[in-house]
Design a protein around this motif. Structure first.
Motif: not given
Length: 173
Positions: A14, A17, A53, A57, A71, A73-74, A77-78, A155, A159
């Protein structure tokens, strides 16, 4: 390099990113203020996704959650990176069209915001127009939209790596 990435913890991913997005937004500001490039509507939309993003992050880095929240947060971001990649891909597609197939240029975004309904503003931000097909800048044969597409892909990979790492950490306990 692969081993280095596999050893990173989600918090470190994170942070990477966040720093990457900071550099990209910084260069975008430099290209507008110093190089004199004008951001089209698709460029503005990509910058919006980079900002979302980056904030997500940074919050994930500060929060340093465990398990499902990593998961979450990621995953967010994904999703934002995927949407940004779609926008950048659309701009690359517009830039690759033959000149006679390029859509007509529309009015400036400020005018669209002031005059048209919100649905037309969203259409301009996500679909672009002839202004988005211009290529005022290139590096190593790729336009800024092409590079943006690549960075969104990076990114996305990071992620997914954070999601995988958080799952491995949760399963090892």
């Amino acid at each position: 390099m692969n081993l280095f990435l596999l050893q990173l913890q989600p918090r470190q991913i994170h942070l990477i990113v966040f720093l990457l997005v900071g550099a990209l937004i910084g260069y975008a500001a430099y290209s507008i203020k110093i190089l004199g490039l004008e951001a089209c509507t698709l460029c503005i939309t990509q910058q919006f996704f980079y900002c979302v993003i980056g904030v997500t992050s940074f919050v994930a880095f500060l929060h340093n959650p465990l398990g499902p929240l990593v998961r979450l947060y990621s995953g967010f971001i994904f999703l934002c990176a995927t949407a940004g990649a779609w926008i950048a891909g659309r701009q690359v597609w517009l830039q690759s069209l033959p000149e006679d197939e390029v859509p007509l240029c529309g009015p400036p975004l400020e005018y669209i915001i002031d005059v048209f309904p919100f649905s037309d503003v969203l259409n301009a931000l996500f679909m672009g127009d002839g202004n988005c097909a211009e290529i005022p800048w290139q590096f190593l044969g790729l336009s800024m939209a092409g590079w943006s597409f690549i960075w969104f892909g990076v990114i996305i990979i990071l992620s997914l790596l954070a999601i995988k790492k958080s799952t491995l950490i949760a399963n090892s306990k």
